[in-house]
Scaffold this motif. Structure first.
Motif, mmCIF file in Angstrom:
data_model
loop_
_atom_site.group_PDB
_atom_site.id
_atom_site.type_symbol
_atom_site.label_atom_id
_atom_site.label_comp_id
_atom_site.label_asym_id
_atom_site.label_seq_id
_atom_site.Cartn_x
_atom_site.Cartn_y
_atom_site.Cartn_z
ATOM 1 N N ARG A 89 0.486 -1.285 0.201
ATOM 2 C CA ARG A 89 -0.256 -0.481 0.130
ATOM 3 C C ARG A 89 0.743 1.028 -0.171
ATOM 4 N N PRO A 90 0.464 1.993 -0.190
ATOM 5 C CA PRO A 90 1.351 3.641 -0.395
ATOM 6 C C PRO A 90 2.071 4.069 1.031
ATOM 7 N N LEU A 91 3.095 4.420 0.836
ATOM 8 C CA LEU A 91 3.552 5.115 1.795
ATOM 9 C C LEU A 91 2.602 6.077 2.857
ATOM 10 N N SER A 92 2.141 7.026 2.305
ATOM 11 C CA SER A 92 1.058 7.598 2.646
ATOM 12 C C SER A 92 0.157 7.031 4.072
ATOM 13 N N ILE A 144 -15.004 4.865 3.221
ATOM 14 C CA ILE A 144 -13.624 6.207 2.281
ATOM 15 C C ILE A 144 -11.913 6.260 2.585
ATOM 16 N N ALA A 145 -11.037 6.043 2.326
ATOM 17 C CA ALA A 145 -9.869 6.351 3.690
ATOM 18 C C ALA A 145 -8.913 7.024 2.792
ATOM 19 N N GLN A 146 -8.314 8.583 3.110
ATOM 20 C CA GLN A 146 -7.765 9.442 2.263
ATOM 21 C C GLN A 146 -7.131 10.043 3.556
ATOM 22 N N ALA A 147 -4.994 9.238 2.891
ATOM 23 C CA ALA A 147 -3.931 9.610 3.580
ATOM 24 C C ALA A 147 -3.165 10.115 2.183
ATOM 25 N N GLY A 148 -2.969 11.752 2.835
ATOM 26 C CA GLY A 148 -2.205 12.059 1.691
ATOM 27 C C GLY A 148 -2.753 12.181 0.735
ATOM 28 N N PRO A 149 -2.056 11.221 -0.646
ATOM 29 C CA PRO A 149 -2.435 11.232 -1.803
ATOM 30 C C PRO A 149 -2.977 10.393 -2.530
ATOM 31 N N SER A 150 -3.063 10.114 -1.680
ATOM 32 C CA SER A 150 -3.837 8.200 -1.519
ATOM 33 C C SER A 150 -4.913 8.007 -0.934
ATOM 34 N N VAL A 151 -6.059 8.160 -2.271
ATOM 35 C CA VAL A 151 -7.361 7.630 -1.307
ATOM 36 C C VAL A 151 -8.293 5.860 -1.755
ATOM 37 N N ARG A 152 -8.633 5.364 -1.113
ATOM 38 C CA ARG A 152 -9.217 4.554 -1.029
ATOM 39 C C ARG A 152 -10.481 3.666 -0.924
ATOM 40 N N ALA A 153 -10.891 2.956 -1.714
ATOM 41 C CA ALA A 153 -12.415 2.708 -0.777
ATOM 42 C C ALA A 153 -12.478 1.595 -0.822
ATOM 43 N N THR A 154 -13.802 0.873 0.306
ATOM 44 C CA THR A 154 -13.778 -0.701 0.493
ATOM 45 C C THR A 154 -15.989 -0.529 0.649
ATOM 46 N N ALA A 155 -15.559 -1.873 -0.011
ATOM 47 C CA ALA A 155 -17.228 -2.238 0.178
ATOM 48 C C ALA A 155 -17.061 -2.732 1.567
ATOM 49 N N GLN A 156 -18.028 -1.890 2.751
ATOM 50 C CA GLN A 156 -17.840 -3.312 4.141
ATOM 51 C C GLN A 156 -19.387 -4.390 4.178
ATOM 52 N N GLY A 157 -19.625 -3.904 3.293
ATOM 53 C CA GLY A 157 -21.058 -4.917 3.603
ATOM 54 C C GLY A 157 -22.497 -4.031 3.159
ATOM 55 N N GLU A 167 -18.580 -5.007 -4.431
ATOM 56 C CA GLU A 167 -19.000 -6.524 -4.198
ATOM 57 C C GLU A 167 -18.413 -6.385 -2.555
ATOM 58 N N GLN A 168 -18.866 -7.378 -1.720
ATOM 59 C CA GLN A 168 -18.934 -7.109 -0.086
ATOM 60 C C GLN A 168 -16.786 -7.308 0.137
ATOM 61 N N GLY A 169 -16.479 -6.569 0.574
ATOM 62 C CA GLY A 169 -14.576 -6.696 1.201
ATOM 63 C C GLY A 169 -13.754 -6.088 -0.451
ATOM 64 N N GLU A 170 -14.456 -5.715 -1.394
ATOM 65 C CA GLU A 170 -13.772 -5.430 -3.080
ATOM 66 C C GLU A 170 -12.914 -3.921 -2.455
ATOM 67 N N GLU A 171 -12.125 -3.937 -2.701
ATOM 68 C CA GLU A 171 -10.796 -2.258 -2.566
ATOM 69 C C GLU A 171 -10.973 -1.932 -4.042
ATOM 70 N N VAL A 172 -10.740 -0.976 -3.885
ATOM 71 C CA VAL A 172 -10.868 0.066 -4.709
ATOM 72 C C VAL A 172 -9.875 1.060 -4.893
ATOM 73 N N VAL A 173 -9.218 1.559 -5.527
ATOM 74 C CA VAL A 173 -7.595 2.526 -5.880
ATOM 75 C C VAL A 173 -8.325 3.987 -6.702
ATOM 76 N N ILE A 174 -9.261 4.663 -5.804
ATOM 77 C CA ILE A 174 -9.406 5.853 -6.729
ATOM 78 C C ILE A 174 -8.748 7.056 -6.574
ATOM 79 N N ARG A 175 -7.423 6.910 -5.618
ATOM 80 C CA ARG A 175 -6.381 7.704 -6.213
ATOM 81 C C ARG A 175 -5.187 7.488 -5.949
ATOM 82 N N GLU A 176 -4.235 7.390 -6.802
ATOM 83 C CA GLU A 176 -3.198 7.023 -6.253
ATOM 84 C C GLU A 176 -1.747 8.109 -6.146
ATOM 85 N N PRO A 177 -0.748 8.105 -5.370
ATOM 86 C CA PRO A 177 0.375 8.870 -4.757
ATOM 87 C C PRO A 177 1.057 8.924 -6.519
#
Length: 413
Positions: free
Chosen positions: A157-160, A319-332, A403-413
């Motif tokens: 995963r990204p350093l940020s 939704i989880a953003q940390a600096g330049p990284s943004v990720r989205a995960t389907a929780q259920g 889909e539950q558990g699926e993660e998508v990168v919305i913005r990469e560093p």
């Protein structure tokens, strides 16, 4: 020194690769006025960190250093970690255990091993969670113009992301390599740490040199708060305390106050200029417009976290953003989307669940933390990203996970 119950105190050290963790361990071994047992691990077949600690401290690897290889001690080697620390307590006499978690892991899962009901928890007591930062790299990750260098496999995963998670659960943060930073840069690093973890102590260090008692007898860890430490959770709780848990109580469908401004602004620390705000809505986001908003988040936003209602899926999307990284995960799935029998069962088991007559539990609740950002502009863009009445029946095909558990990168560093 052990506590009055005979439990051995534990300091857990985390930090990104190259931050100075091994240098810190050798400093502790050479200067602490107590007998230490050190457990280190590295991401490879040969445990390089264990060898470096042994060389730096004139110890044999088998003499006080328990070695773990081929994985992260907070996940793949969890069983090995438990076995190692129990064996250490049984076979050796020492005053304090220091655990260095892998450079690509965060310390909370390790801490939980020592705090849950287990044979480990009966022997040890967590004293302090320490994060060692490569301060120049930390600043570059969140406020520089370039992309910070990543070390390790490309699949990591990204350093940020890693830096944020390590800081968020820390009691003490070493701003290492301070000699490579200006006074203004160090102040900025302190601000960023304070935004992510309001109660963490910060100590600027060169070559990880610090008074051992600041790490080994600090007593800063509170097991009841290990999951409640991050600044974003505190901001959310503060907004709830100020305005009540029901975002719509006394507001319209979107949760506006009478003057049209959405509630939830919070100032974690006026001295450092760090502020946060909470955005809530009972209307779903247009997937493409919301994705565009996330991709264009300004650098002034250090951390964004929460749950979003996306129009093209019945999944709760984290939704989880940390600096330049943004990720989205389907929780259920949203409870409101379940068949009636399941929905009623969930609701009966969760009497405190906020429930809207029209939308059920579907809602957006996002926290934004940063410095010198334009809150009004961000709120306006979020409003514009919501689905309009005319778009209610539109079929969308957006970038978010379905889909539950699926993660998508919305913005990469």
């Amino acid at each position: 020194m052990t506590d009055t119950d005979g439990e051995i105190p534990v300091t857990i050290i985390s930090g990104s690769l190259g931050a100075g963790k091994t240098t810190l361990l050798n400093h502790l071994l050479s200067s602490a006025d107590r007998t230490l047992a050190v457990l280190v691990n590295d991401m490879g077949e040969v445990n390089v960190d264990a060898e470096l600690v042994a060389e730096g401290s004139e110890l044999d690897v088998d003499d006080g250093v328990a070695e773990l290889s081929n994985g992260c001690i907070c996940c793949e080697l969890q069983d090995d970690l438990e076995t190692a620390v129990v064996r250490l307590a049984r076979d050796r006499s020492f005053d304090h255990l220091v655990v260095e978690s892998s450079g690509i892991s965060e310390p909370a899962p390790v801490a939980r091993l020592f705090t849950t009901e287990s044979r480990v928890a009966a022997l040890y007591d967590v004293d302090t969670l320490v994060t060692v930062l490569d301060t120049p790299a930390f600043l570059e990750a969140f406020s520089g113009e370039g992309t910070p260098e990543r070390r390790g496999d490309e699949d990591e995963r990204p350093l940020s992301d890693l830096l944020v998670e390590q800081v968020e659960v820390s009691n003490l943060v070493l701003l290492n390599k301070a000699d490579l930073c200006s006074d203004a840069a160090l102040t900025e690093a302190e601000e960023l740490v304070r935004a992510l973890q309001p109660e963490a102590e910060t100590i600027p260090t060169e070559f990880s040199a610090v008074d051992p008692d600041r790490l080994l007898a600090a007593g800063l860890f509170d097991p009841g708060r290990v999951n409640d430490l991050p600044g974003w959770k505190r901001a959310l709780e503060s907004a709830d305390d100020d305005h009540g848990h029901d975002a719509e109580e006394g507001h319209g469908e979107h949760g506006h106050d009478e003057d049209g401004d959405r509630h939830g602004h919070h100032h974690p620390d006026e001295v450092y200029g760090v502020t946060s705000f909470v955005y809530r809505s009972r209307r779903p986001f247009h997937p493409e417009r919301f994705a565009t908003f996330l991709r264009n988040l300004p650098r002034a936003i250090v951390r964004a976290k929460g749950t979003a209602w996306i129009a093209d899926t019945e999944m709760r999307v984290s939704i989880a953003q940390a600096g330049p990284s943004v990720r989205a995960t389907a929780q259920g799935p949203w409870i409101a989307s379940l068949p009636e029998v399941e929905r009623d069962m969930y609701r009966s088991n969760r009497p405190d669940l906020e429930w809207d007559e029209d939308h059920g539990d579907r809602r957006t609740e996002l926290v934004f933390i940063g410095t010198d950002y334009d809150e009004a502009a961000l709120r306006a863009t979020l409003e514009d990203a919501l689905v309009t009445d005319e778009e209610r029946e539109t079929a969308f095909d957006g970038p978010f996970p379905t889909e539950q558990g699926e993660e998508v990168v919305i913005r990469e560093p």
